[in-house]
Design an enzyme around this catalytic site. Sequence first.
Site, short mmCIF file in Angstrom:
data_model
loop_
_atom_site.label_atom_id
_atom_site.label_comp_id
_atom_site.label_asym_id
_atom_site.label_seq_id
_atom_site.Cartn_x
_atom_site.Cartn_y
_atom_site.Cartn_z
CG ASP A 1 1.15 4.58 -2.56
OD1 ASP A 1 1.98 3.67 -2.71
OD2 ASP A 1 0.56 5.14 -3.51
CD GLN A 2 -1.86 6.47 3.19
OE1 GLN A 2 -1.76 7.05 4.27
NE2 GLN A 2 -1.71 7.11 2.04
#
Length: 289
Positions: free
Chosen positions: A233-234
């Site tokens: 999720d980065q």
Amino acid sequence: MTSSRESTAYLTVTCKDRPGIVAAVSGFLFSKNANIIHSDQHSSDPVGGRFFLRMKFHLNGIEQCLDEFKKEFTAEVASRFDMEWSLNPAWIRKKTAILVSKFDHALMDLLWRVKRDELFTEITMVISNHPDLREAVESFGVPFRYVPVEKGKKEESEQKILDLLEGNADLIILARYMQILTPKLIEAYPNRIINIHHSFLPAFVGADPYRRAAERGVKLIGATAHYVTEELDQGPIIEQDVIRVSHRHDVDELKVLGRDIERQVLSRAVKWHLSERILVDGNKTVVFI
């Protein structure tokens, strides 16, 4: 009737910023008798920064001389400015594969938009770790591939997915695919895997963000579309949106509102990717819209 996409291409450029880049690119296109339809540019810093350029142009007969065009552009322009660049035909539909688990809202929205030609792509297959959505997918005439992920056999499942994707995917969309991808799959498709996250990142990352949002009494909920990297999720964020909520909304109502935002955010991100509007700058994106 002639299609507006015929003899039309997208040219994207990234390089160190310096004078003369736009003049060189546009001058080259002029020398080929190309007509520039759209042109967008951005500099992260005019002194020592990175320069980003997207051009859409029309050139009669480019379908027959695309390789030669690329060689000449490399020799006359790209090499001089040490460019990272791409030239992609607008008349060819990219091949897209969708990975999904059980939630169908984002998947069905994409299938519907492609059927209505709102997204210019060919969905080659839908791959799922559950069989639930087979009938819905096949009703659109799209192949459905069931690849279960058994405990302790994740790498075997991903190899099956990689085999299915080989030659069949220019873009991969995670339409609420509830599995973490391994580095092997991510490395095979750098900046070509788009995920929709049911939260306005970086807040409320991880599992069940709507419940945690409700517990915190948030006044906004949102969704984030981003490219997938090995760091969960980065990855570079492509698009985000929010909607205002209040204490009157319970968890189920937040989910309904949130799923609607997910559909909109994901479809916009996919559309921009397909039309070469996204240039990656480290862990950020430059999106020409």
